[in-house]
Scaffold this motif. Sequence first.
Motif, PDB file in Angstrom:
ATOM      1  N   PHE A   1      -7.386   7.825   1.420  1.00 23.90           N
ATOM      2  CA  PHE A   1      -5.458   8.557   1.013  1.00 23.90           C
ATOM      3  C   PHE A   1      -5.514   9.346  -0.206  1.00 23.90           C
ATOM      4  N   HIS A   2      -6.700   8.952  -1.026  1.00 22.64           N
ATOM      5  CA  HIS A   2      -6.231  10.121  -2.473  1.00 22.64           C
ATOM      6  C   HIS A   2      -5.570  11.447  -2.696  1.00 22.64           C
TER       7      HIS A   2
ATOM      8  N   ILE B   1       0.462   8.120  -7.259  1.00 22.19           N
ATOM      9  CA  ILE B   1      -0.113   6.851  -7.700  1.00 22.19           C
ATOM     10  C   ILE B   1      -1.348   7.203  -7.498  1.00 22.19           C
ATOM     11  N   ALA B   2      -1.983   7.810  -6.842  1.00 24.09           N
ATOM     12  CA  ALA B   2      -3.638   8.384  -7.732  1.00 24.09           C
ATOM     13  C   ALA B   2      -3.878   8.143  -8.681  1.00 24.09           C
TER      14      ALA B   2
ATOM     15  N   CYS C   1      -8.930   6.321  -7.897  1.00 23.38           N
ATOM     16  CA  CYS C   1      -9.323   6.281  -6.741  1.00 23.38           C
ATOM     17  C   CYS C   1      -9.534   7.673  -5.886  1.00 23.38           C
TER      18      CYS C   1
ATOM     19  N   PRO D   1     -11.186   1.382  -1.963  1.00 25.91           N
ATOM     20  CA  PRO D   1     -10.545   0.241  -3.035  1.00 25.91           C
ATOM     21  C   PRO D   1     -10.882  -0.343  -1.459  1.00 25.91           C
TER      22      PRO D   1
ATOM     23  N   CYS E   1      -6.049  -1.355  -1.864  1.00 25.30           N
ATOM     24  CA  CYS E   1      -5.330  -0.122  -2.611  1.00 25.30           C
ATOM     25  C   CYS E   1      -5.664  -1.039  -4.125  1.00 25.30           C
ATOM     26  N   HIS E   2      -6.345   0.355  -5.195  1.00 26.52           N
ATOM     27  CA  HIS E   2      -7.258  -0.328  -6.529  1.00 26.52           C
ATOM     28  C   HIS E   2      -5.194  -0.945  -7.131  1.00 26.52           C
ATOM     29  N   LEU E   3      -4.003  -0.652  -6.328  1.00 28.79           N
ATOM     30  CA  LEU E   3      -2.568  -0.863  -7.259  1.00 28.79           C
ATOM     31  C   LEU E   3      -1.862  -1.089  -6.500  1.00 28.79           C
TER      32      LEU E   3
ATOM     33  N   CYS F   1     -10.805   6.526  -2.317  1.00 24.83           N
ATOM     34  CA  CYS F   1     -10.537   5.721  -1.633  1.00 24.83           C
ATOM     35  C   CYS F   1      -9.400   6.997  -0.503  1.00 24.83           C
TER      36      CYS F   1
ATOM     37  N   HIS G   1       1.164  -1.044   0.095  1.00 25.42           N
ATOM     38  CA  HIS G   1       0.336   0.328  -0.003  1.00 25.42           C
ATOM     39  C   HIS G   1       1.491   1.537   0.095  1.00 25.42           C
ATOM     40  N   PRO G   2       0.223   2.584  -1.063  1.00 26.25           N
ATOM     41  CA  PRO G   2       1.384   2.888  -0.952  1.00 26.25           C
ATOM     42  C   PRO G   2       1.508   3.918   0.902  1.00 26.25           C
TER      43      PRO G   2
ATOM     44  N   CYS H   1      -1.749  10.567  -2.006  1.00 26.50           N
ATOM     45  CA  CYS H   1      -1.318   9.343  -2.839  1.00 26.50           C
ATOM     46  C   CYS H   1       0.005   9.588  -3.902  1.00 26.50           C
TER      47      CYS H   1
HETATM   48 FE1  SF4 Z   1      -3.878   5.422  -3.589  1.00 30.02          FE
HETATM   49 FE2  SF4 Z   1      -5.738   4.494  -5.467  1.00 30.02          FE
HETATM   50 FE3  SF4 Z   1      -4.186   3.466  -3.680  1.00 30.02          FE
HETATM   51 FE4  SF4 Z   1      -5.436   4.793  -2.741  1.00 30.02          FE
HETATM   52  S1  SF4 Z   1      -6.367   3.057  -3.904  1.00 30.02           S
HETATM   53  S2  SF4 Z   1      -4.133   4.194  -2.436  1.00 30.02           S
HETATM   54  S3  SF4 Z   1      -4.484   6.217  -4.048  1.00 30.02           S
HETATM   55  S4  SF4 Z   1      -3.174   3.845  -5.805  1.00 30.02           S
END
Ligand code: SF4
Length: 345
Positions: A297-298, A303-304, A308, A313, A325-327, A295, A258-259, A301
Motif C-alpha cells: 500500500f506504500h 503516512i508511509a 514501508c 508488515p 501496518c508498521h504504524l 508494504c 490500517h490506513p 499511503c
Molecule cells: Fe502505510 Fe507503512 Fe502502514 Fe503500509 S506499513 S499502511 S505504507 S504506514
Amino acid sequence: MSAAPARAGADRPPLFEVRDLRVVFPGPAGGLEAVSGVDLAVDRGEVLAVVGESGSGKSVTMLAAMGLTGPGVTVTGSVRLDGEEYLGRPEALRRLRGKRMAMIFQDPMTALNPVMTVGAQITEMIRIHDRQVSQRQAMKKAVDLLALVAVPFPERRAAQYPHEFSGGMRQRAMIAMAMANDPEVLIADEPTTALDVTIQAQIIELLDGLRRERGLALVLITHDLGIVAGLADRVAILYAGRVVERAPVREAYYRPAHPYTASLLKALPSLEGDRGRLVPIDGSPPGLASRPPGCSFHPRCPIAVPRCMVERPALIAVGDHAAACHLADLSARTPLPMPAAGGAR
Ligand code: SF4
C-alpha cells in the motif's frame, strides 16, 4: 505466522476456516501470486465481510476455497469445514458445493441457465445432491424456496425463464437456488452491485433474515463498506492479496488500525456534517505483476515512512484488531464516524 482470526467461541474450531491460503496463477518466474497467505474464519449465524477494491484478491480467495479455480492455478494452505480439511480433495469439495456450502454471484444471468425455467434449475440443484427426492417433491421445494426469498406468485414464477425476471428477482432466484440444499455456509460475491439502492436494501435484508432464521454462516464479499455496516459482525480488509486489517465491524469503522481501511471509510458518504466531502483514494491497486516491495500500500499511503518501502508488515494484533501496518498503533488512534448506509448491529 499472522494473528489468528479473532471470533466468539474461539475454544472450538470455526464452522468455516481458511488458513494461509495462497493462490498462484501461471506466469513468469514461477507464477503470479494473487493471494498471499490469507486467514479467514466464520461461524454459524455470523456474517464476515471480506472487503477490498477490485483486484484485491477477495473473490479469488473464496473461489479457491470453494475449489472453483481453473486448471494451472496452484492453491495451497488449508480450507476446513467443521474442522475437516478439504483443500486438495476436489471430489469431496465437489460434493460439498451446493450442499453444505453455496455461493451466489454479482450477475445472476451468468449463473442461471437462460434456457431452463427457474423452477427446473432449482429442482435440478436439489436432485443432484439427493436422488431420493422425486421431481414433484423437488418442484414443491423449489416453489417454497422462491416464496422464502419473497418472489411473488412463486408457482407461476417457477415456470418462467430467467429473462422474464427483473434484476432483483433474478438475484432472489439465485439465492433460492443457493439455499436449495440448506447450506451451512453461504458465500455472496458482490450480491447487490448490479442493483439499485432500494433492491440492494431488500437483498441485504433477505440475507440477514436467512442468517438469523437458519443460522447461516455468511461470507459477504464486497467493495462497499456501507453495506458492511448494516449487516456484518466482523470485517476482513484485503489489499493486494493479503488481509491488511481484521476487526469487529464497529471497531473497524470507529478506529481503523490500517490506513487503507481509513481511506476506504473516508471515501464513503456520511450523514454527519463534518464528513460531507468524499475523499477518493489516490492511485489504484497494484496489478498482479507489479506489486511493490515492502508494504504493497506504500505508493498510496498518506503516512508511509521509508521502512514501508522495504519491509513488508506482518499482520499483528492491535487491541481487538489485527493489522498489517508498521504504524498500526498510530492509525488506530483517530476515531471516524459511521457511514450513512447503515448502522452496525
Ligand atoms: Fe502505510 Fe507503512 Fe502502514 Fe503500509 S506499513 S499502511 S505504507 S504506514
